[in-house]
Design a protein around this motif. Structure first.
Motif, PDB file in Angstrom:
ATOM      1  N   LEU A 149       0.843  -1.192   0.000  1.00 24.38           N
ATOM      2  CA  LEU A 149       0.000   0.000   0.000  1.00 24.38           C
ATOM      3  C   LEU A 149       0.878   1.242   0.000  1.00 24.38           C
ATOM      4  CD1 LEU A 149      -2.453  -1.067   2.869  1.00 24.38           C
ATOM      5  CD2 LEU A 149      -2.896  -1.230   0.407  1.00 24.38           C
ATOM      6  N   VAL A 150       0.398   2.293  -0.639  1.00 18.79           N
ATOM      7  CA  VAL A 150       1.120   3.564  -0.681  1.00 18.79           C
ATOM      8  C   VAL A 150       0.187   4.678  -0.235  1.00 18.79           C
ATOM      9  CG1 VAL A 150       2.346   5.222  -2.133  1.00 18.79           C
ATOM     10  CG2 VAL A 150       2.589   2.764  -2.574  1.00 18.79           C
ATOM     11  N   HIS A 151       0.683   5.520   0.664  1.00 18.33           N
ATOM     12  CA  HIS A 151      -0.064   6.718   1.052  1.00 18.33           C
ATOM     13  C   HIS A 151       0.932   7.853   1.238  1.00 18.33           C
ATOM     14  CE1 HIS A 151      -3.165   9.283   2.458  1.00 18.33           C
ATOM     15  NE2 HIS A 151      -2.825   9.260   3.738  1.00 18.33           N
ATOM     16  N   ARG A 152       0.884   8.806   0.308  1.00 19.04           N
ATOM     17  CA  ARG A 152       1.812   9.941   0.323  1.00 19.04           C
ATOM     18  C   ARG A 152       3.252   9.439   0.346  1.00 19.04           C
ATOM     19  NH1 ARG A 152      -1.287  13.997   4.587  1.00 19.04           N
ATOM     20  NH2 ARG A 152      -3.314  14.001   3.494  1.00 19.04           N
ATOM     21  N   ASP A 153       4.000   9.744   1.416  1.00 18.34           N
ATOM     22  CA  ASP A 153       5.416   9.380   1.442  1.00 18.34           C
ATOM     23  C   ASP A 153       5.678   8.083   2.206  1.00 18.34           C
ATOM     24  OD1 ASP A 153       4.867  10.254   3.976  1.00 18.34           O
ATOM     25  OD2 ASP A 153       6.656  11.504   4.181  1.00 18.34           O
ATOM     26  N   THR A 154       4.625   7.302   2.443  1.00  7.69           N
ATOM     27  CA  THR A 154       4.773   6.070   3.221  1.00  7.69           C
ATOM     28  C   THR A 154       4.365   4.851   2.400  1.00  7.69           C
ATOM     29  OG1 THR A 154       4.370   7.232   5.307  1.00  7.69           O
ATOM     30  CG2 THR A 154       4.041   4.848   5.314  1.00  7.69           C
ATOM     31  N   LEU A 155       5.202   3.827   2.465  1.00  2.95           N
ATOM     32  CA  LEU A 155       4.967   2.571   1.752  1.00  2.95           C
ATOM     33  C   LEU A 155       4.842   1.445   2.769  1.00  2.95           C
ATOM     34  CD1 LEU A 155       5.018   0.799  -0.885  1.00  2.95           C
ATOM     35  CD2 LEU A 155       7.506   0.768  -0.643  1.00  2.95           C
ATOM     36  N   ILE A 156       3.775   0.675   2.665  1.00  2.00           N
ATOM     37  CA  ILE A 156       3.555  -0.485   3.522  1.00  2.00           C
ATOM     38  C   ILE A 156       3.723  -1.740   2.674  1.00  2.00           C
ATOM     39  CG2 ILE A 156       1.983  -1.649   5.107  1.00  2.00           C
ATOM     40  CD1 ILE A 156       2.671   1.165   6.026  1.00  2.00           C
ATOM     41  N   GLU A 157       4.610  -2.649   3.103  1.00  2.00           N
ATOM     42  CA  GLU A 157       4.854  -3.889   2.363  1.00  2.00           C
ATOM     43  C   GLU A 157       4.585  -5.089   3.247  1.00  2.00           C
ATOM     44  OE1 GLU A 157       8.651  -4.417   0.498  1.00  2.00           O
ATOM     45  OE2 GLU A 157       8.803  -2.296  -0.015  1.00  2.00           O
ATOM     46  N   GLU A 158       3.967  -6.107   2.676  1.00  2.00           N
ATOM     47  CA  GLU A 158       3.813  -7.356   3.407  1.00  2.00           C
ATOM     48  C   GLU A 158       5.161  -8.055   3.531  1.00  2.00           C
ATOM     49  OE1 GLU A 158       1.355 -10.193   1.414  1.00  2.00           O
ATOM     50  OE2 GLU A 158       2.552 -10.196  -0.405  1.00  2.00           O
ATOM     51  N   HIS A 159       5.261  -8.931   4.505  1.00  2.00           N
ATOM     52  CA  HIS A 159       6.480  -9.711   4.715  1.00  2.00           C
ATOM     53  C   HIS A 159       6.539 -10.857   3.709  1.00  2.00           C
ATOM     54  CE1 HIS A 159       9.733 -11.746   6.734  1.00  2.00           C
ATOM     55  NE2 HIS A 159       8.993 -12.827   6.924  1.00  2.00           N
ATOM     56  N   ILE A 160       7.714 -11.081   3.151  1.00  2.00           N
ATOM     57  CA  ILE A 160       7.938 -12.217   2.254  1.00  2.00           C
ATOM     58  C   ILE A 160       8.688 -13.277   3.046  1.00  2.00           C
ATOM     59  CG2 ILE A 160       9.050 -13.011   0.139  1.00  2.00           C
ATOM     60  CD1 ILE A 160       8.713 -10.154  -0.956  1.00  2.00           C
ATOM     61  N   ALA A 161       8.002 -14.375   3.331  1.00  2.00           N
ATOM     62  CA  ALA A 161       8.571 -15.406   4.184  1.00  2.00           C
ATOM     63  C   ALA A 161       9.603 -16.237   3.437  1.00  2.00           C
ATOM     64  CB  ALA A 161       7.463 -16.308   4.715  1.00  2.00           C
ATOM     65  N   GLY A 162      10.629 -16.651   4.147  1.00  2.00           N
ATOM     66  CA  GLY A 162      11.658 -17.501   3.566  1.00  2.00           C
ATOM     67  C   GLY A 162      12.938 -17.411   4.370  1.00  2.00           C
ATOM     68  N   ILE A 163      13.918 -18.212   3.992  1.00  2.00           N
ATOM     69  CA  ILE A 163      15.220 -18.191   4.659  1.00  2.00           C
ATOM     70  C   ILE A 163      16.116 -17.198   3.917  1.00  2.00           C
ATOM     71  CG2 ILE A 163      17.209 -19.578   5.359  1.00  2.00           C
ATOM     72  CD1 ILE A 163      15.364 -22.058   5.018  1.00  2.00           C
ATOM     73  N   PRO A 164      16.623 -16.163   4.597  1.00  2.00           N
ATOM     74  CA  PRO A 164      17.517 -15.216   3.906  1.00  2.00           C
ATOM     75  C   PRO A 164      18.633 -15.958   3.173  1.00  2.00           C
ATOM     76  CG  PRO A 164      16.992 -14.425   6.115  1.00  2.00           C
ATOM     77  CD  PRO A 164      16.435 -15.824   6.012  1.00  2.00           C
ATOM     78  N   GLY A 165      18.919 -15.500   1.949  1.00  2.00           N
ATOM     79  CA  GLY A 165      19.880 -16.204   1.116  1.00  2.00           C
ATOM     80  C   GLY A 165      21.226 -16.412   1.768  1.00  2.00           C
ATOM     81  N   ASP A 166      21.743 -15.389   2.462  1.00  2.00           N
ATOM     82  CA  ASP A 166      23.054 -15.516   3.106  1.00  2.00           C
ATOM     83  C   ASP A 166      23.029 -16.549   4.222  1.00  2.00           C
ATOM     84  OD1 ASP A 166      21.357 -13.801   4.508  1.00  2.00           O
ATOM     85  OD2 ASP A 166      22.980 -12.561   5.281  1.00  2.00           O
TER      86      ASP A 166
END
Length: 358
Positions: free
Chosen positions: A153-170
């Motif tokens: 979601l975007v509202h003005r200068d703020t962006l809301i992102e859902e979490h992408i589940a998984g094991i970080p590559g590193d």
């Protein structure tokens, strides 16, 4: 090539222009939210977040005054309801904001919000970031051209992102890869080839191992691994084509080694053709939505002129397609790259194109 020569030291944030704002509104990405990124910066203090091995995660857990905390918690619960439910307040009594973490590393400096359902202790995360046009283009292209849908979601200068589940590559490369079977390593090599190709096609840069996750999926009697990008800051900015190919980052060296030891050249070429064909079909099936987005990107300012000149000439040298040479913006370079894939995905010359590394 040394990594510091691949990328600029810092990418500027680009504002969302009126046309892109209208696009977000049209596709229900733009919506009013009760809290802004700047509100979360009012924290009173912080403590370092360590991982299970006692190493600094580069995240800090922030805390607020009692007055601010009550207001912020209530607003973050509402954001969760808007992002994951129907936006009503009836679920708020069953939610708790367990933690607000702030990342001190990278361009976006996001906040990570941990939300727990108090009835069953299930929890999830979402992220609050500063809006950046590059990131918005990256999220939308990931939604349309990758195997995965994204909710933001975007509202003005703020962006809301859902979490992408998984094991970080590193983390996966360090702790899990050595324990994989030979068959699993072959499957990971295949997936990395496809991921590498997908990033290059849509000009998503900086896919170092900590900017993607590896998702194990249990399928009958074996595990299938998928690779998903989680950072979209470097969409269509850098001028060096290698930045858009994960294989050239030293953090991915072990994944590249898997490809060289587990796959024959014919298989690598075949997987590239498969991924290009799939992306081409997604471009076609996305119809007017992706056309609208790319038309907006064509006239948008999302990179530096020297980066545009460098990238278009590097792609021209590989494809000999004059349309790249005539591109005047990074959005036009992107448009020609997607059109090139769409036009050629059923062409008999695809193998020759891939062998030229584009």
């Amino acid at each position: 090539m040394a990594e510091e020569k691949l990328m600029s030291k810092k990418k500027p944030a680009y504002p969302v222009n009126k046309k892109l704002d209208g696009y977000l509104d049209r596709y229900s990405r733009k919506i009013e939210i009760p809290i802004f990124y700047e509100d979360l910066l009012r924290f009173s203090g912080s403590v370092v977040v360590y991982d299970a091995d006692g190493d600094d995660t580069l995240w800090v857990r922030v805390y607020y005054s009692d007055f601010d905390r009550e207001e912020i918690d209530s607003s973050l619960k509402k954001v969760y309801s808007i992002l994951h439910s129907d936006g009503s307040e009836r679920i708020l009594d069953y939610l708790n904001i367990d933690a607000v973490d702030y990342c001190t590393f990278g361009n976006s400096k996001p906040f990570r919000i941990k939300v727990r359902n108090i009835l069953n202790d299930n929890y999830t995360y979402f992220y609050v970031k500063k809006t950046d046009a590059s990131r918005v283009y990256g999220l939308e292209l990931e939604h349309m051209l990758s195997p995965y849908n994204l909710n933001f979601l975007v509202h003005r200068d703020t962006l809301i992102e859902e979490h992408i589940a998984g094991i970080p590559g590193d983390v996966f490369i360090k702790d899990f890869l050595p324990k994989c079977t030979e068959s699993e390593k072959s499957q990971l090599a295949k997936e990395f080839v496809k991921f590498n190709e997908r990033c290059m096609i849509r000009l998503l840069g900086d896919m170092r191992s900590y900017n993607y996750v590896i998702v194990p999926v249990h399928d009958f009697d074996h595990v299938v691994y998928r690779i998903r990008a989680i950072d979209f800051d470097q969409q269509c900015f850098e001028g060096n084509l290698k930045v858009y190919r994960p294989q050239f980052f030293k953090e991915n060296y072990q994944m590249v080694q898997l490809v060289s030891t587990k796959l024959q050249k014919y298989s690598v070429d075949q997987y590239k053709i498969e991924e290009r064909s799939i992306v081409a079909k997604r471009i076609i099936s996305s119809g007017n939505r992706i056309k609208r987005l790319i038309n907006i990107a064509k006239t948008d300012n999302i990179s530096l002129q020297e980066n545009i000149e460098m990238l278009k000439m590097q792609i021209y040298d590989l494809t000999l397609d004059m349309k790249f040479k005539k591109s005047g913006t990074m959005g036009q370079v992107l448009a020609e790259a997607l059109d090139f894939v769409k036009r050629n995905y059923q062409d008999v010359s695809m193998k020759q194109i891939i062998e030229k590394k584009f």
